[in-house]
Design a protein around this motif. Sequence first.
Motif, PDB file in Angstrom:
ATOM      1  N   GLY A 228       0.726  -1.433   0.147  1.00 38.80           N
ATOM      2  CA  GLY A 228       0.099  -0.053   0.130  1.00 38.80           C
ATOM      3  C   GLY A 228       0.705   1.257  -0.013  1.00 38.80           C
ATOM      4  O   GLY A 228       0.382   2.395   0.428  1.00 38.80           O
ATOM      5  N   CYS A 229       1.959   1.212  -0.614  1.00 41.88           N
ATOM      6  CA  CYS A 229       2.899   2.406  -0.443  1.00 41.88           C
ATOM      7  C   CYS A 229       2.819   3.347  -1.842  1.00 41.88           C
ATOM      8  O   CYS A 229       3.535   4.291  -2.167  1.00 41.88           O
TER       9      CYS A 229
ATOM     10  N   LYS B 157       2.918   1.833  -5.251  1.00 37.77           N
ATOM     11  CA  LYS B 157       3.710   1.075  -6.311  1.00 37.77           C
ATOM     12  C   LYS B 157       2.836   1.076  -7.512  1.00 37.77           C
ATOM     13  O   LYS B 157       3.222   1.392  -8.687  1.00 37.77           O
ATOM     14  N   THR B 158       1.427   0.502  -7.358  1.00 38.36           N
ATOM     15  CA  THR B 158       0.760   0.266  -8.665  1.00 38.36           C
ATOM     16  C   THR B 158       0.239   1.707  -9.082  1.00 38.36           C
ATOM     17  O   THR B 158       0.353   1.888 -10.564  1.00 38.36           O
ATOM     18  N   THR B 159      -0.084   2.415  -8.233  1.00 38.24           N
ATOM     19  CA  THR B 159      -0.413   3.827  -8.602  1.00 38.24           C
ATOM     20  C   THR B 159       0.709   4.672  -9.342  1.00 38.24           C
ATOM     21  O   THR B 159       0.567   4.988 -10.506  1.00 38.24           O
TER      22      THR B 159
ATOM     23  N   HIS C 169       1.915  14.087  -4.451  1.00 34.48           N
ATOM     24  CA  HIS C 169       1.569  14.686  -3.213  1.00 34.48           C
ATOM     25  C   HIS C 169       0.046  13.680  -2.810  1.00 34.48           C
ATOM     26  O   HIS C 169      -0.272  12.936  -3.743  1.00 34.48           O
TER      27      HIS C 169
ATOM     28  N   THR D 169      -3.596  12.931  -2.429  1.00 30.78           N
ATOM     29  CA  THR D 169      -4.794  13.340  -3.438  1.00 30.78           C
ATOM     30  C   THR D 169      -5.789  12.362  -3.661  1.00 30.78           C
ATOM     31  O   THR D 169      -5.280  11.366  -4.062  1.00 30.78           O
TER      32      THR D 169
HETATM   33  N1  LIG Z   1      -0.555   9.939  -3.848  1.00 28.12           N
HETATM   34  C1  LIG Z   1      -1.679   9.367  -3.185  1.00 28.12           C
HETATM   35  N2  LIG Z   1      -2.675   9.843  -2.487  1.00 28.12           N
HETATM   36  C2  LIG Z   1      -3.682   9.155  -2.209  1.00 28.12           C
HETATM   37  N3  LIG Z   1      -3.948   7.839  -2.393  1.00 28.12           N
HETATM   38  C3  LIG Z   1      -3.095   7.149  -2.868  1.00 28.12           C
HETATM   39  C4  LIG Z   1      -1.767   7.813  -3.386  1.00 28.12           C
HETATM   40  N4  LIG Z   1      -1.063   6.763  -3.919  1.00 28.12           N
HETATM   41  C5  LIG Z   1      -1.786   5.494  -3.835  1.00 28.12           C
HETATM   42  N5  LIG Z   1      -2.860   5.978  -3.050  1.00 28.12           N
HETATM   43  C6  LIG Z   1      -3.992   5.051  -2.601  1.00 28.12           C
HETATM   44  O1  LIG Z   1      -3.367   4.313  -1.751  1.00 28.12           O
HETATM   45  C7  LIG Z   1      -3.854   2.767  -2.167  1.00 28.12           C
HETATM   46  C8  LIG Z   1      -2.578   1.778  -2.151  1.00 28.12           C
HETATM   47  O2  LIG Z   1      -1.989   2.309  -3.235  1.00 28.12           O
HETATM   48  P1  LIG Z   1      -1.203   1.485  -4.462  1.00 28.12           P
HETATM   49  O3  LIG Z   1      -2.264   0.030  -4.599  1.00 28.12           O
HETATM   50  O4  LIG Z   1      -0.733   2.157  -5.402  1.00 28.12           O
HETATM   51  O5  LIG Z   1      -0.020   0.581  -3.633  1.00 28.12           O
HETATM   52  P2  LIG Z   1       0.777  -0.795  -3.576  1.00 28.12           P
HETATM   53  O6  LIG Z   1       2.112  -0.406  -3.140  1.00 28.12           O
HETATM   54  O7  LIG Z   1       0.590  -0.966  -5.089  1.00 28.12           O
HETATM   55  O8  LIG Z   1       0.097  -1.580  -2.736  1.00 28.12           O
HETATM   56  P3  LIG Z   1       0.233  -3.333  -2.763  1.00 28.12           P
HETATM   57  O9  LIG Z   1       1.308  -3.369  -2.156  1.00 28.12           O
HETATM   58  O10 LIG Z   1      -1.060  -3.780  -2.481  1.00 28.12           O
HETATM   59  O11 LIG Z   1       0.479  -3.734  -4.354  1.00 28.12           O
HETATM   60  C9  LIG Z   1      -4.681   2.884  -3.018  1.00 28.12           C
HETATM   61  O12 LIG Z   1      -6.095   2.928  -2.776  1.00 28.12           O
HETATM   62  C10 LIG Z   1      -4.428   4.180  -3.766  1.00 28.12           C
HETATM   63  O13 LIG Z   1      -5.631   4.626  -4.576  1.00 28.12           O
END
Ligand SMILES: Nc1ncnc2c1ncn2[C@@H]1O[C@H](COP(=O)(O)OP(=O)(O)OP(=O)(O)O)[C@@H](O)[C@H]1O
Length: 366
Positions: free
Chosen positions: A12-13, A15-17, A212, A214
Amino acid sequence: MKIIAIANQKGGCGKTTTAINLSACLGRKNQRVLLLDMDPQGHASLGLGQQTSELSGLYEVINNETCLSDVILPATQQGLDLIPSTISLAAAEHLLSCMPERDRLLGMLLEQVENDYDYVIIDCPPSLGLLSINALLAADQVIMPVEMSLFSLDGIHRLRETIDMISAQYDLNIPFTLLPTMVDLRTRLTREFLEHIENNYKPEEISDIHIHHTVRLKEAVCNGTPIIDYAPNSIAANDYDQLADEVIAGTDRLATEELGMQIERMEQLKEGIPEDNWVQHNPLQQVILNYQRSSGDIQIAGDFNGWIPDKDVETHVSNDRLQKIFNIEPGRYEYRIIVDGVWQHDPNNPKQVENEIGGSNSLLQI
Ligand SMILES: Nc1ncnc2c1ncn2[C@@H]1O[C@H](COP(=O)(O)OP(=O)(O)OP(=O)(O)O)[C@@H](O)[C@H]1O
Ligand SMILES: [Mg+2]
């Protein structure tokens, strides 16, 4: 083709976003991009609006059921192809563990497409199993999104230890960049966290770009669209656009350095200098900024000259034109101009970034 792994074993840090939005922004800048969804959760595929239950993905390639080019979904966005993840990818760790090339298979598979793409972006799962190891070993660069929380500091240390271990074991030097995500400078925790990172990592290990916090990013993912389409004027669209610029500038810099070193090697070879005495340095690039002479007394200060007005800058005046000339290594720089003693951003340069004192600096990318 440059392979960038987006990795951090902390969940949830961002990565995917980051994988989705960096890929989309690179595609929008006319780069040919392949996004490889390497997480069995399949969130990168979903974030691009792809339902994967009927599709084949990397598992089927690893299992020799099909070849890499057959699982690529073309043009999910401008310039962006996707290798989707299917739930069967969860079984790939087991499959890989029985193979002699268990940790290098991905790098070998990607060689098949090396003429087709400028960038492969890999969205890694939140674990350090064989899938992530394959991604790290294939990668030319690792981007590590770091959410502004104390738990993620622990994640950075662990991932860094793993990268160091892999680098030592395989005699590799994998450059990594920490990318602060979910940054909200109004909170004390974020400010302290950024300070901690700056005190503990080298400047070249930390991205200049902050993503940021958001809610627009969450909405964009739910909508199956990159942020540049969902909310093109949002702060996050701008952040990821700048990250894409930073990635391209880094790639160009490496290519220029490599070219410069090759030319230098050839020259030294020609001059008969013994190899042990060869000198290597980065080629400097000349920058010329043009202004109207009538604009007033103009000086330039930026991070390339220690913010000292006109240090290492030549001024040429001809007719109605005033030129500021300086030589710098390829890279990304911020600067301001000082007109009759007043500091301001460069009105001729549309690229600007916010600075810490509430104004804006002009951005120069070589
Ligand atoms: N900059 C941001 N501002 C607000 N919310 C965010 C931001 N980046 C990501 N998120 C939200 O945080 C959550 C986790 O993001 P994301 O899925 O990208 O993480 P991840 O590292 O890929 O997670 P995982 O380890 O489960 O694969 C998602 O709900 C995403 O929409
Ligand atoms: Mg993810």
